[in-house]
Design a protein around this motif. Structure first.
Motif, short mmCIF file in Angstrom:
data_model
loop_
_atom_site.label_atom_id
_atom_site.label_comp_id
_atom_site.label_asym_id
_atom_site.label_seq_id
_atom_site.Cartn_x
_atom_site.Cartn_y
_atom_site.Cartn_z
N MET A 1 4.26 -2.39 -2.45
CA MET A 1 3.32 -3.14 -3.26
C MET A 1 2.01 -3.31 -2.50
O MET A 1 0.95 -3.15 -3.09
CB MET A 1 3.96 -4.49 -3.59
N ILE A 2 2.09 -3.63 -1.23
CA ILE A 2 0.87 -3.85 -0.46
C ILE A 2 0.14 -2.54 -0.23
O ILE A 2 -1.10 -2.50 -0.22
CB ILE A 2 1.20 -4.58 0.85
N ALA A 3 0.88 -1.44 -0.06
CA ALA A 3 0.25 -0.14 0.17
C ALA A 3 -0.55 0.29 -1.07
O ALA A 3 -1.65 0.83 -0.94
CB ALA A 3 1.30 0.91 0.50
N GLU A 4 -0.01 0.03 -2.25
CA GLU A 4 -0.72 0.39 -3.47
C GLU A 4 -2.01 -0.42 -3.61
O GLU A 4 -3.04 0.10 -4.03
CB GLU A 4 0.16 0.16 -4.70
N THR A 5 -1.97 -1.68 -3.23
CA THR A 5 -3.16 -2.53 -3.30
C THR A 5 -4.23 -2.05 -2.33
O THR A 5 -5.41 -1.99 -2.66
CB THR A 5 -2.78 -4.00 -2.99
N VAL A 6 -3.80 -1.68 -1.12
CA VAL A 6 -4.76 -1.20 -0.13
C VAL A 6 -5.39 0.12 -0.60
O VAL A 6 -6.61 0.31 -0.49
CB VAL A 6 -4.06 -1.02 1.25
N ALA B 1 -14.96 12.22 -4.73
CA ALA B 1 -13.73 13.01 -4.68
C ALA B 1 -12.78 12.48 -3.61
O ALA B 1 -11.57 12.33 -3.85
CB ALA B 1 -14.07 14.47 -4.41
N TYR B 2 -13.33 12.18 -2.43
CA TYR B 2 -12.48 11.62 -1.36
C TYR B 2 -11.92 10.25 -1.73
O TYR B 2 -10.79 9.92 -1.39
CB TYR B 2 -13.26 11.51 -0.05
N SER B 3 -12.70 9.46 -2.43
CA SER B 3 -12.25 8.10 -2.74
C SER B 3 -11.21 8.08 -3.86
O SER B 3 -10.46 7.11 -3.99
CB SER B 3 -13.43 7.22 -3.12
N LEU B 4 -11.12 9.14 -4.64
CA LEU B 4 -10.11 9.19 -5.70
C LEU B 4 -8.74 9.65 -5.19
O LEU B 4 -7.74 9.48 -5.87
CB LEU B 4 -10.58 10.12 -6.82
N VAL B 5 -8.70 10.21 -3.97
CA VAL B 5 -7.42 10.70 -3.42
C VAL B 5 -6.41 9.57 -3.24
O VAL B 5 -5.25 9.71 -3.65
CB VAL B 5 -7.67 11.49 -2.11
N PRO B 6 -6.75 8.42 -2.62
CA PRO B 6 -5.73 7.39 -2.43
C PRO B 6 -5.13 6.87 -3.74
O PRO B 6 -3.91 6.69 -3.84
CB PRO B 6 -6.47 6.27 -1.69
N ILE B 7 -5.96 6.66 -4.75
CA ILE B 7 -5.42 6.16 -6.02
C ILE B 7 -4.57 7.23 -6.71
O ILE B 7 -3.58 6.92 -7.37
CB ILE B 7 -6.55 5.63 -6.94
N GLY B 8 -4.94 8.50 -6.51
CA GLY B 8 -4.12 9.58 -7.05
C GLY B 8 -2.76 9.64 -6.38
O GLY B 8 -1.75 9.89 -7.03
N THR C 1 0.90 9.15 -8.29
CA THR C 1 1.95 10.17 -8.29
C THR C 1 3.24 9.69 -7.63
O THR C 1 4.27 10.34 -7.76
CB THR C 1 1.47 11.43 -7.55
N GLY C 2 3.19 8.58 -6.92
CA GLY C 2 4.39 8.05 -6.28
C GLY C 2 4.55 8.47 -4.83
O GLY C 2 5.56 8.14 -4.20
N VAL C 3 3.59 9.19 -4.30
CA VAL C 3 3.68 9.65 -2.92
C VAL C 3 3.64 8.46 -1.95
O VAL C 3 4.38 8.43 -0.96
CB VAL C 3 2.55 10.66 -2.61
N VAL C 4 2.82 7.48 -2.25
CA VAL C 4 2.70 6.32 -1.36
C VAL C 4 4.02 5.55 -1.32
O VAL C 4 4.47 5.13 -0.25
CB VAL C 4 1.53 5.42 -1.80
N GLU C 5 4.65 5.39 -2.46
CA GLU C 5 5.94 4.68 -2.50
C GLU C 5 7.00 5.47 -1.72
O GLU C 5 7.79 4.89 -0.97
CB GLU C 5 6.38 4.51 -3.95
N TRP C 6 6.99 6.78 -1.88
CA TRP C 6 7.95 7.61 -1.14
C TRP C 6 7.71 7.51 0.36
O TRP C 6 8.65 7.41 1.14
CB TRP C 6 7.82 9.06 -1.61
N LEU C 7 6.42 7.53 0.77
CA LEU C 7 6.11 7.40 2.19
C LEU C 7 6.53 6.04 2.74
O LEU C 7 7.03 5.94 3.85
CB LEU C 7 4.62 7.63 2.43
N ALA C 8 6.33 5.00 1.93
CA ALA C 8 6.73 3.66 2.38
C ALA C 8 8.25 3.58 2.52
O ALA C 8 8.76 2.99 3.49
CB ALA C 8 6.23 2.62 1.40
N ASP C 9 8.97 4.17 1.59
CA ASP C 9 10.44 4.18 1.70
C ASP C 9 10.89 5.01 2.90
O ASP C 9 11.86 4.67 3.57
CB ASP C 9 11.06 4.74 0.42
N THR C 10 10.20 6.10 3.17
CA THR C 10 10.54 6.97 4.29
C THR C 10 10.25 6.30 5.62
O THR C 10 11.02 6.44 6.58
CB THR C 10 9.77 8.29 4.19
N ALA C 11 9.17 5.56 5.69
CA ALA C 11 8.78 4.94 6.95
C ALA C 11 9.81 3.92 7.43
O ALA C 11 9.95 3.71 8.63
CB ALA C 11 7.42 4.26 6.79
N PHE C 12 10.53 3.31 6.53
CA PHE C 12 11.51 2.29 6.92
C PHE C 12 12.94 2.80 6.82
O PHE C 12 13.87 2.01 6.86
CB PHE C 12 11.33 1.05 6.05
#
Length: 145
Positions: free
Chosen positions: A1-6, A35-42, A46-57
């Motif tokens: 949740m916090i990663a998505e907000t950031v 273009a660079y600023s749209l990458v994090p929200i993209g 797509t769910g990559v951030v959630e997958w990375l957060a799950d992987t990190a822990f």
């Protein structure tokens, strides 16, 4: 949740910087910043951030990264040993084949067949020499010399 907000905040800030850059009539740079600023929200969408957060822990994921690291280390070790030995088996075989002596030595001043082949060639040259002189004599006579 916090990663998505950031990621959303970073994207919003990047789009703001792109707007200011476009206001300064630097449209190419503004487009690149947008273009660079749209990458994090993209990545969030797509769910990559959630997958990375799950992987990190995840302990299993870190063990997998460890196994990948060991595999990479073994691969690099074999490459270093291979370079010190002179390449792969196929390359060493080709080098051995190239090192075998040829029919003619590259640095030799005379043919490798030796002096035995030269006397046999001289009588043939002598018989041809007579023909050559007769041709020369005919040319000289033709010109009156």
């Amino acid at each position: 949740m916090i990663a998505e907000t950031v990621c959303s905040a970073v994207s919003a800030a990047g789009l703001g910087i792109a707007a200011v850059t476009a206001y300064r009539k630097r449209f190419l740079a503004a487009t690149r910043i947008a273009a660079y600023s749209l990458v994090p929200i993209g990545l969030v969408m797509t769910g990559v951030v959630e997958w990375l957060a799950d992987t990190a822990f995840s302990l299993t994921a870190w063990a997998g990264f460890g196994v990948l690291g060991v595999a990479w280390l073994l691969f690099m070790t074999t490459r270093v040993v291979e370079r010190r030995r002179g390449g792969t088996r196929k390359e060493r075989k080709a080098a051995r084949a190239a090192a075998q002596p040829d029919a003619v030595a590259p640095a030799a001043s005379a043919p490798s067949l030796g002096q035995g082949g030269r006397p046999a060639a001289r009588p043939a040259a002598a018989s041809r020499g007579d023909d050559d002189f007769s041709d020369i004599e005919a040319i000289l006579k033709k010109h009156g010399i």
